[in-house]
Every structure is written in structure tokens, then in C-alpha cells.
Design an enzyme around this catalytic site. Structure first.
Site, PDB file in Angstrom:
ATOM      1  N   LYS A  47       0.839  -1.201   0.000  1.00  8.54           N
ATOM      2  CA  LYS A  47       0.000   0.000   0.000  1.00  8.54           C
ATOM      3  C   LYS A  47       0.874   1.252   0.000  1.00  8.54           C
ATOM      4  O   LYS A  47       0.644   2.189  -0.760  1.00  8.54           O
ATOM      5  CB  LYS A  47      -0.917  -0.021   1.233  1.00  8.54           C
ATOM      6  CG  LYS A  47      -2.015   0.989   1.187  1.00  8.54           C
ATOM      7  CD  LYS A  47      -3.341   0.386   1.603  1.00  8.54           C
ATOM      8  CE  LYS A  47      -4.466   1.310   1.254  1.00  8.54           C
ATOM      9  NZ  LYS A  47      -5.765   0.683   1.412  1.00  8.54           N
ATOM     10  N   LYS A  87      -2.646 -12.569 -12.228  1.00  5.41           N
ATOM     11  CA  LYS A  87      -3.337 -13.294 -11.159  1.00  5.41           C
ATOM     12  C   LYS A  87      -4.801 -12.835 -11.094  1.00  5.41           C
ATOM     13  O   LYS A  87      -5.066 -11.629 -11.131  1.00  5.41           O
ATOM     14  CB  LYS A  87      -2.646 -12.986  -9.826  1.00  5.41           C
ATOM     15  CG  LYS A  87      -3.360 -13.555  -8.602  1.00  5.41           C
ATOM     16  CD  LYS A  87      -2.686 -13.079  -7.326  1.00  5.41           C
ATOM     17  CE  LYS A  87      -3.327 -13.642  -6.084  1.00  5.41           C
ATOM     18  NZ  LYS A  87      -4.459 -12.958  -5.536  1.00  5.41           N
ATOM     19  N   LYS A 143      -9.899  -9.638  -7.417  1.00  4.74           N
ATOM     20  CA  LYS A 143     -10.945  -8.603  -7.405  1.00  4.74           C
ATOM     21  C   LYS A 143     -10.369  -7.255  -7.791  1.00  4.74           C
ATOM     22  O   LYS A 143     -10.965  -6.500  -8.536  1.00  4.74           O
ATOM     23  CB  LYS A 143     -11.495  -8.436  -5.975  1.00  4.74           C
ATOM     24  CG  LYS A 143     -12.545  -9.387  -5.571  1.00  4.74           C
ATOM     25  CD  LYS A 143     -13.107  -8.996  -4.213  1.00  4.74           C
ATOM     26  CE  LYS A 143     -12.105  -9.086  -3.080  1.00  4.74           C
ATOM     27  NZ  LYS A 143     -11.760 -10.452  -2.700  1.00  4.74           N
TER      28      LYS A 143
HETATM   29  P1  ADP Z   1      -8.392 -11.068  -4.365  1.00  7.33           P
HETATM   30  O1  ADP Z   1      -6.988 -11.102  -4.908  1.00  7.33           O
HETATM   31  O2  ADP Z   1      -9.402 -11.321  -5.405  1.00  7.33           O
HETATM   32  O3  ADP Z   1      -8.665  -9.823  -3.563  1.00  7.33           O
HETATM   33  P2  ADP Z   1      -8.279 -12.317  -1.838  1.00  7.33           P
HETATM   34  O4  ADP Z   1      -7.008 -11.616  -1.543  1.00  7.33           O
HETATM   35  O5  ADP Z   1      -9.522 -11.893  -1.151  1.00  7.33           O
HETATM   36  O6  ADP Z   1      -8.506 -12.307  -3.410  1.00  7.33           O
HETATM   37  O7  ADP Z   1      -8.040 -13.874  -1.619  1.00  7.33           O
HETATM   38  C1  ADP Z   1      -8.758 -14.726  -0.785  1.00  7.33           C
HETATM   39  C2  ADP Z   1      -8.112 -16.093  -0.832  1.00  7.33           C
HETATM   40  O8  ADP Z   1      -8.187 -16.643  -2.151  1.00  7.33           O
HETATM   41  C3  ADP Z   1      -6.627 -16.045  -0.479  1.00  7.33           C
HETATM   42  O9  ADP Z   1      -6.302 -17.105   0.386  1.00  7.33           O
HETATM   43  C4  ADP Z   1      -5.922 -16.177  -1.789  1.00  7.33           C
HETATM   44  O10 ADP Z   1      -4.723 -16.870  -1.667  1.00  7.33           O
HETATM   45  C5  ADP Z   1      -6.904 -16.954  -2.653  1.00  7.33           C
HETATM   46  N1  ADP Z   1      -6.805 -16.466  -4.024  1.00  7.33           N
HETATM   47  C6  ADP Z   1      -7.162 -15.262  -4.487  1.00  7.33           C
HETATM   48  N2  ADP Z   1      -6.937 -15.132  -5.802  1.00  7.33           N
HETATM   49  C7  ADP Z   1      -6.398 -16.298  -6.191  1.00  7.33           C
HETATM   50  C8  ADP Z   1      -5.924 -16.795  -7.437  1.00  7.33           C
HETATM   51  N3  ADP Z   1      -5.977 -16.068  -8.544  1.00  7.33           N
HETATM   52  N4  ADP Z   1      -5.411 -18.029  -7.481  1.00  7.33           N
HETATM   53  C9  ADP Z   1      -5.369 -18.783  -6.378  1.00  7.33           C
HETATM   54  N5  ADP Z   1      -5.801 -18.393  -5.171  1.00  7.33           N
HETATM   55  C10 ADP Z   1      -6.301 -17.160  -5.066  1.00  7.33           C
END
Ligand code: ADP
Ligand code: TRP
Length: 311
Positions: A111, A190, A193
Site C-alpha cells: 500500500k 493473477k 478482485k
Molecule cells: P483477491 O486477490 O481477489 O482480492 P483475496 O485476496 O480476497 O482475493 O483472496 C482470498 C483467498 O483466495 C486467499 O487465500 C488467496 O490466496 C486466494 N486467491 C485469491 N486469488 C487467487 C488466485 N488467482 N489463485 C489462487 N488463489 C487465489
């Protein structure tokens, strides 16, 4: 039986990366563990400042967990804010670790690197997560690779406490869900969101189709890499081989096949999700939080005595 603990922020609709990356394996692991699954609503407060949205997200994420197969009879599903021992223990950890140590945490560093102002909650985020994990004498924490550092921070907090006040906390181990470590998004980066490149897990078939059709395809070679990399997270490479051989270069057909495969995976879960009411979820979370709090309060009694605030 080993104890498992994991948490998920109620920060909006899940995407298939969340499911294939962590949720699916977590559900499987819960079957063979004494499991606790926590909705990290106080962690979400570091970024989400809309009460109505937070309330909605909490209910939704609980529905999601159950829809993907979590059994609330076996696994305790609860809400972080219902168990105030979490924030209480986080404070005690805050008083044990240095600012320098917290400054190295990725969530905060990223951040700041983007030139954004981090709130103090984001700064101490790893200590709240340490409290989540350590309150329950956790053995394993299944998480995506991006959360590895946070589990290391929890171990560090446990060691600091144990060194200062005597053996109290177990040093939990992360269980990185490697097989599909990172599911790429529609642009090849990757799936996240925050990048707006997601395929929704509980979207309608049309919404899923729209997202798949927007996958960026390269124009060289017969295999659209971004389509294939998502596809192989849904189906094994052995199963995909004949399809990608016969449909070489036919990007639209391959995308349509991917839509059908995602739909086949999602449809039964979507049906289960639709059968749950908000009232069902509230009842279930109240029960879960009661069970979690029983364990957490026993642990905190010991902690309060050890640090010297219990007279
Ligand atoms: P985002 O990146 O969409 O904000 P989060 O950080 O809320 O996702 O992730 C929630 C969980 O899902 C975490 O444990 C993260 O490791 C897993 N996760 C998120 N995106 C992926 C991805 N593209 N591939 C595998 N696991 C993911
Ligand atoms: N920080 C985790 C995430 O953003 C969520 C979380 C909070 C968590 N507390 C936890 C995960 C404890 C595992 C264990 O994904």
C-alpha cells in the site's frame, strides 16, 4: 485430530480463483481435521467502510462456504467480531512486536509502495491474524501463497510471547495450497478482485460466459495461453489434451468448452447456495461463534494471568 484454522475476508463476491486456489482444498481438509473457519470481518474493516455492504458480504461469504461443501455440523464457522478475544489478544501482540517488524509486512508495504495512506489497522493486521490463529492452538493454516508471510508473523508472535511469558502458544504451520497456486484472470495476470479480471464463482451462467469471452487471447500459436491456464485449473491437463489438439486455433470453441466446464462445476454449488436463507446463516453463525468463544475464552484466561492483568 490436528486442528485447522483458516479465515476469509468478507470482501465481496468470490471468484473461481478463490475457489480453486484455496476454498476447494480447505473444504477437503476440514473433513479430516478439527476445523475452525472464520469470517474475518474486522480485517475487512481495514478497507471496507460501507456498513450495509459489510453486513451483506458477511452473510454471503458464509453462504459461499456452505455452498462449496463446508459442513457446519463438523466444522465451526464463525464471525471474528463475535469473539472479542481476537482483538484483545491482538493488542497484547502489538505490545510485543516492533514497528520495524510490522513495516516489513507485504499488505502494508504494498500500500505504501503505491503511494497510498495505510491506516493503523492495516499496519497491525498481521497481529490480529496471529491472534486468530493462536487462540485455538492451531496446527495447520491452509492459505494461498499470498498469505504465507502472515502465518510466519503468527509464528513469530507466538515465539515472542512464549519467550517473554512462558510456553503458551503453539507455533502453527501454513499449509500452502500449491496444486493450483495461482489461477490467472481474464488478462493473464493473477485473478483478483482488485484487477477486475475475475470469473465469478456464483454468477449466472451468462455472467460466467461474459467473463470467459473477455479472456485476452494471444494471436500466435494454436493454444490461447490465458484460456488454457484457467482451464487446467478446472480440469486436468490429461483431460484437456484431446480438446486442445482437435480445437487448435479455434479460440471461440475453446472458450465455449471452458464455459461449459465451469458451469458443470458451479451448478450444484449454486443450487445449494440458493437454498440457504439469511436467517439460516445468522442462526448458524451464532451457534458457531458460541463454540469458538468457549475455546477462545479459556485461552485468554491463561494469557491474562500470564501477562499480569488478571489479579
Ligand atoms: P483477491 O486477490 O481477489 O482480492 P483475496 O485476496 O480476497 O482475493 O483472496 C482470498 C483467498 O483466495 C486467499 O487465500 C488467496 O490466496 C486466494 N486467491 C485469491 N486469488 C487467487 C488466485 N488467482 N489463485 C489462487 N488463489 C487465489
Ligand atoms: N488475511 C486473510 C486473507 O486476506 C484472512 C484471514 C484473517 C486469515 N485471519 C486469518 C487466514 C487467519 C488464515 C488464518 O485472506
Amino acid at each position: 485430530m490436528e486442528r485447522l484454522f483458516t479465515g476469509l475476508q468478507p470482501s465481496g463476491a468470490l471468484h473461481i480463483g478463490n475457489y480453486l486456489g484455496t476454498l476447494k482444498q480447505t473444504v477437503e481438509l476440514c473433513k479430516s481435521h478439527d476445523g475452525l473457519v472464520m469470517i474475518a470481518d474486522y480485517h475487512a474493516l481495514t478497507s471496507l467502510k460501507k456498513p450495509e455492504e459489510l453486513r451483506r458480504n458477511i452473510i454471503d461469504v458464509a453462504k459461499d462456504y456452505i455452498a462449496v461443501g463446508m459442513d457446519p455440523e463438523k466444522t465451526i464457522i464463525f464471525k471474528q467480531s463475535d469473539v472479542p478475544e481476537h482483538t484483545e489478544l491482538a493488542w497484547i501482540f502489538d505490545c510485543l512486536v516492533s514497528v520495524k517488524f510490522l513495516e516489513l509486512a507485504h499488505a502494508y508495504k504494498d500500500k505504501v509502495a503505491k503511494g497510498l495512506e495505510a491506516n493503523a489497522g492495516l499496519f497491525t493486521y498481521p497481529m490480529l491474524m496471529a491472534a486468530d490463529i493462536l487462540l485455538y492452538d492451531t496446527d495447520v493454516v491452509p492459505v494461498g501463497a499470498d498469505q504465507k508471510q502472515h502465518v510466519e508473523y503468527a509464528r513469530e508472535a507466538a515465539a515472542k510471547f512464549n519467550n517473554t511469558y512462558g510456553e503458551t502458544f503453539k507455533e502453527a504451520k501454513e499449509l500452502i495450497l500449491e496444486s493450483v497456486a495461482v489461477v490467472p484472470g481474464t488478462d493473464g495476470k493473477k485473478m483478483s478482485k482488485s484487477y477486475g479480471n475475475t470469473i465469478p464463482l456464483f454468477g449466472t451462467k451468462d455472467e460466467i460466459a461474459k467473463a470467459v469471452m473477455s479472456i485476452v487471447t494471444d494471436s500466435s500459436g494454436g493454444v490461447p495461453v490465458n484460456v488454457y491456464n484457467i482451464h487446467k485449473a478446472v480440469k486436468s491437463e490429461a483431460e484437456l489434451a484431446p480438446l486442445y489438439e482437435t480445437s487448435k486455433g479455434k479460440y471461440k470453441a475453446l472458450k465455449e468448452a471452458l464455459i461449459e466446464d465451469i458451469e458443470a462445476m458451479v451448478a450444484p454449488m449454486r443450487a445449494r447456495r440458493d437454498s440457504l436463507t439469511d436467517a439460516d446463516i445468522k442462526k448458524l453463525l451464532t451457534e458457531g461463534s458460541g463454540k469458538a468463544r468457549e475455546r477462545a475464552s479459556t485461552k485468554m484466561k491463561d494469557v491474562r494471568a500470564k501477562v499480569g492483568v488478571a489479579l
